[in-house]
Design an enzyme around this catalytic site. Sequence first.
Site, PDB file in Angstrom:
ATOM      1  N   ARG A 311       0.692  -1.228   0.097  1.00  0.00           N
ATOM      2  CA  ARG A 311       0.133   0.072  -0.019  1.00  0.00           C
ATOM      3  C   ARG A 311       0.982   1.153   0.083  1.00  0.00           C
ATOM      4  NH1 ARG A 311      -5.301   1.162   0.481  1.00  0.00           N
ATOM      5  NH2 ARG A 311      -6.252  -0.935   0.565  1.00  0.00           N
ATOM      6  N   GLU A 719     -10.634   5.084   6.410  1.00  0.00           N
ATOM      7  CA  GLU A 719      -9.065   5.344   6.612  1.00  0.00           C
ATOM      8  C   GLU A 719      -8.865   6.497   5.818  1.00  0.00           C
ATOM      9  OE1 GLU A 719      -8.344   1.278   5.089  1.00  0.00           O
ATOM     10  OE2 GLU A 719      -6.764   1.294   6.671  1.00  0.00           O
TER      11      GLU A 719
HETATM   12  N1  MTE Z   1     -13.550   4.235  13.721  1.00  0.00           N
HETATM   13  C1  MTE Z   1     -13.471   3.898  15.093  1.00  0.00           C
HETATM   14  N2  MTE Z   1     -14.395   4.654  15.880  1.00  0.00           N
HETATM   15  N3  MTE Z   1     -12.853   2.826  15.839  1.00  0.00           N
HETATM   16  C2  MTE Z   1     -11.870   1.971  15.006  1.00  0.00           C
HETATM   17  O1  MTE Z   1     -11.201   1.177  15.497  1.00  0.00           O
HETATM   18  N4  MTE Z   1     -10.875   1.549  12.766  1.00  0.00           N
HETATM   19  C3  MTE Z   1     -10.564   2.404  11.500  1.00  0.00           C
HETATM   20  C4  MTE Z   1     -11.741   2.978  10.776  1.00  0.00           C
HETATM   21  N5  MTE Z   1     -12.771   3.616  11.700  1.00  0.00           N
HETATM   22  C5  MTE Z   1     -11.764   2.262  13.581  1.00  0.00           C
HETATM   23  C6  MTE Z   1     -12.532   3.465  12.872  1.00  0.00           C
HETATM   24  C7  MTE Z   1      -9.825   1.281  10.544  1.00  0.00           C
HETATM   25  S1  MTE Z   1      -8.472   1.067  10.624  1.00  0.00           S
HETATM   26  C8  MTE Z   1     -10.606   0.612   9.749  1.00  0.00           C
HETATM   27  S2  MTE Z   1      -9.808  -0.162   8.528  1.00  0.00           S
HETATM   28  C9  MTE Z   1     -12.002   0.944   9.476  1.00  0.00           C
HETATM   29  O2  MTE Z   1     -12.620   1.689  10.490  1.00  0.00           O
HETATM   30  C10 MTE Z   1     -12.709  -0.407   9.493  1.00  0.00           C
HETATM   31  O3  MTE Z   1     -14.209  -0.314   9.563  1.00  0.00           O
HETATM   32  P1  MTE Z   1     -15.115  -0.072   7.896  1.00  0.00           P
HETATM   33  O4  MTE Z   1     -14.236  -0.936   6.920  1.00  0.00           O
HETATM   34  O5  MTE Z   1     -16.178  -0.572   8.340  1.00  0.00           O
HETATM   35  O6  MTE Z   1     -14.771   1.312   7.739  1.00  0.00           O
HETATM   36  N1  HPA Z   2      -5.665  -3.050   4.826  1.00  0.00           N
HETATM   37  C1  HPA Z   2      -5.771  -3.572   5.896  1.00  0.00           C
HETATM   38  N2  HPA Z   2      -5.507  -5.177   6.239  1.00  0.00           N
HETATM   39  C2  HPA Z   2      -5.032  -5.654   5.253  1.00  0.00           C
HETATM   40  C3  HPA Z   2      -4.999  -5.180   4.099  1.00  0.00           C
HETATM   41  C4  HPA Z   2      -5.119  -3.894   3.840  1.00  0.00           C
HETATM   42  O1  HPA Z   2      -5.098  -3.204   2.601  1.00  0.00           O
HETATM   43  N3  HPA Z   2      -4.321  -6.078   3.059  1.00  0.00           N
HETATM   44  C5  HPA Z   2      -4.456  -7.313   4.005  1.00  0.00           C
HETATM   45  N4  HPA Z   2      -4.761  -6.864   5.277  1.00  0.00           N
HETATM   46 MO1  MOS Z   3      -7.683  -0.998   9.248  1.00  0.00          MO
HETATM   47  S1  MOS Z   3      -5.613  -0.565   9.609  1.00  0.00           S
HETATM   48  O1  MOS Z   3      -7.562  -1.668   7.766  1.00  0.00           O
HETATM   49  O2  MOS Z   3      -7.726  -2.185  10.278  1.00  0.00           O
END
Ligand code: MTE
Ligand code: HPA
Ligand code: MOS
Length: 764
Positions: A311, A719
Site C-alpha cells: 500500500r 481510513e
Molecule cells: N473508527 C472507530 N471509531 N474505531 C476504529 O477502531 N478503525 C478504522 C476505521 N474507523 C476504527 C474506526 C480502521 S483502521 C478501519 S480499516 C475501518 O474503520 C474499518 O471499518 P470499516 O471497513 O467498516 O470502515
Molecule cells: N488493509 C488492511 N488490512 C489488510 C490489507 C489492507 O489493505 N491487506 C491485508 N490486510
Molecule cells: Mo484498518 S488499518 O485496515 O484495520
Amino acid sequence: MKGAGAALRHDSALKHTTGEARFADDLAEAAGTLHAALVLSDVAHGTLLSLDTEAARAMPGVVAVLGPRDIPGANDIAAIGQAEPLFADPLVEFAGQPLALVVATTRDAALLGAAAVRAGITPLEPVLSIERALELDQHVVAPQTMARGDAARAIAAAPRRMEAEFRAGGQEHFYLEGQVAIASPGEDGEIAVVASTQHPSEVQHVVARVLGGACNGVTVTCRRMGGGFGGKESNASWVAAAAALAARHTGRPVKLRLARRADMIATGKRHPFLYRWTAGFDDQGRVLGLQALLAADGGWSLDMSGGVVFRAITHALNCCDVADVSVTGCAVKTNTVSHTAFRGFGGPQGALLMEDVVHRIAAACRLPPEEVRARNFLGAAGKGEETPYGQKVEGDLIARVWAEAKRDSDWDRRRGEIAAFNATHPTLRRGLGSMVLAFGISFGVMHLNQAGALVHVYSDGSIRLAHGGTEMGQGLFVKVAQVVCDVFGVDLDRIAITATSTAEVPNTAPTAASTGSDLNGWAAHNAAQTIKGRMAEVAARRFGIAVEAVVFADNRVWAEQAGGNRFLEFAELAKLCFLERVSLSSTGFYRTPDIHWDRATMRGEPFFYFSYGAAVSEVIVDTLTGEHRCLRTDIVQDCGRSLNPAVDRGQIEGAFVQGMGWLTCEELWWDGQGRLRTVGPSTYKIPGSRDVPPIFNVRLLEGAPARSETIFRSKAVGEPPVLLAISVANALKDAIGVPALDLPATPERVLMALRGDGEKIARD
Ligand code: MTE
Ligand code: HPA
Ligand code: MOS
C-alpha cells in the site's frame, strides 16, 4: 422508513454514552473463571536459557505457569507465511516478547505471579534502527519495485535535480479498550472464545493451530470493540490463543486482559518509515522523474508488513503523476515489536513521499506547494490519468475536491491575512497547509475481498442480521442494517443487530482496509434479496399479480399493479410464508469483481475504486516553545452516495484527528537497549479534545456517487481521511518557513527547525 442514506446515529450511541454497552471485560464472569498475565522479555535480542517459575508457582492464587512446552499444537501465531512463536523459544527477538503465561484465581495474583518469573537470557546484539537493518540487508519484506518508464534517464535529462531523505514515526493505536479475550472450554475439546478482534476467523484459525485442533471446535464471537484501528487485526489472535491455551490446561474459563503498559509493549504499531529519493524537475515544479526508497521498520516478524509495503508503494505518488518513476519498498527486520496494521495501512506513509517531493521542489522553484502539487495532479495538463501500476484514476475528482476545499477555506483571503499577521507579530507564526488524497479501496491481498452474511426473518416479521464484519465504533453495524432495511422496506427497529460469530458466518476477511460496509453491505443485501424474492412470490400468489409487481415499502408489501391500495403488513406476509412452508432464512455472499494484481510485474488494477478528499488547515506556532495549535480545518471528502452521512462525518473527523496525533504529538521512544519507554498516556501524548480544530468544517462531496458497482453507490470512509491530517504538517512547514520536517513534528522538532537546523524556504 430510513434505509440507505439516512443520517442515523450509531446503533449503540446511547449505550456508549451511558456505559451500558458491554465490552468483553464487562461480561459477567462464569463461575470458576481464571485470569492470566503475560511474562514479557525485557531484553530486545538474546537466547532464552532458563525460565525460573518456582517462586511464581508458590504464590497464592497461582494455578499454572505455561510456556512453549505446554502448547499441544504449534507454537505459531503467524497470520501469514513464516512461523511466529506465541512464546519465545529459545530466540528472544524484542523487548516485550511473551515468554510465558501465569494463570491464577484473580487478575492481581496473575500479575504478581508474572512479575515473579525470572528469565535467564543471554543477550545478543540488537538491531534497533532502519539504517542499521538496511546496512545488514535484513528484511521481513524484501525490496520490491514498482516502475514505469526510465526514472534514471528522466532525472538525468531534467533541467533540475534534487535528493532528499526524511523519516516518519510509528503510532500506538491507543484503543480505549485494550486487547482482551475470554476462552471457555466446552465438551469434547471445544472452545468458545469471546475476543476483542477485527478478525474472528483468524482468531479461530490461530486458536485451533495452537491447540492442535480443527476450526469446527473453536467458536469466536465479538459484539463490539472499544476501538481497533488495525491493532486488533492480527494481534488479537495471539492474545486469544494464550487465553485458550490456559483454558485447555486448566479446564476452566480464562480471561486475559492486557494492562495498558503490557499492551503498548507487546503489540505492534504503525510502521515507522525512512525515505530516500531523487527527483528531476523543471522550473515550473513539474516532476519529470522520481526514484524513491521507502523503508518501513517491520519489527521482528512479518505480520502484515507485506500488505503495508504494497500500500505504501501504490500510494507513494498519491494524487500525482510522474511519467518516469521507480519506487522501491521494503520492510526491514529489527529487534522491535512487529509493526502491524494501523488506519491507512501504509497509505498515509506512502503519501508522505510525494508531499515531501512537492514541498521541497516548490521551495526550490519559489512556488507555492499547492501550485506545484496541482501541476503534478493525475489528469493535470501534460500528466496522465493512470497510476504507474496501470490503474485509471478519476482526475476530474482530484481537481474537484481540491478546488472545493480551496474555496471552502477562503484560501486566497486568508493567505493575505496570515502574511500580514506574521509580518507584525514578534513571536507567533501562522501557517496554512493543504492536502489532497486519492486512496485505493480493496484489500491488497486479493482473496480477502469477500464477505458473507446470514439473515433470518422470523414469522412475526422481525429480522435478525449477522454478517462477517466487526464493530469497532466505526458504525458498520448500523450501515449494514440500513442496507437490509432498504431491501425489505422496513424500519431499522425491526432488525436485530447481532454479535459477529464464526458459527454464523464462516471464513471471513478481517474488518479492515475500510471495506467493511462495501463487502458486508453487499453480502447482507444479497441474503436479504434472496428472502425477499421468496416472500414476493408468496405475496404475488396471494394478490394474484406478477411477482415483479410486488413492492416492499413502509413496513408493508404492496400489490402495486392492482390499483387501489392492497397490501399485507410485512409481518403478515412473514407468517404466511411460514404457513406455506417457505424458507425465511438465507446466507448471502459477495466478492469484489474485476480486481487483480501481478506481484511479479507489480502491475494490475488492485483497487475496486478510489476515494478522494482534500483539506486545508491553519496552525499557529509559538516560536519560543515550538508548540502549536490547529486553528481551523476545512475538509471535502468523497463518500460517494453516503450510506449514513452522520456516521461518515464522524469517521472523517476521527480519522483526521488521529492522523494529526501521528504527525504532531504522538512519539514512540525506545531506549538504547530497545525497550519502549512511552508506555502510557503520561509519556505518550495522544490528541485530546482541545486539540480538535475549533473551526472544523467537514463536508461530504456532493453529487459524486461511486462509478463502480458499490453498495448503493457508496464509498468507503474509514481510513482515507487520515491522510488529510498531512495538511497540518504542511501548515507547520509554512508557518516556520521550512520545506521539510521529520515527523512527528513535535514541539522539540519544530523548535530545532526554527533554530535553523534545516533548510529554509526563500521568501521573496
Ligand atoms: N473508527 C472507530 N471509531 N474505531 C476504529 O477502531 N478503525 C478504522 C476505521 N474507523 C476504527 C474506526 C480502521 S483502521 C478501519 S480499516 C475501518 O474503520 C474499518 O471499518 P470499516 O471497513 O467498516 O470502515
Ligand atoms: N488493509 C488492511 N488490512 C489488510 C490489507 C489492507 O489493505 N491487506 C491485508 N490486510
Ligand atoms: Mo484498518 S488499518 O485496515 O484495520
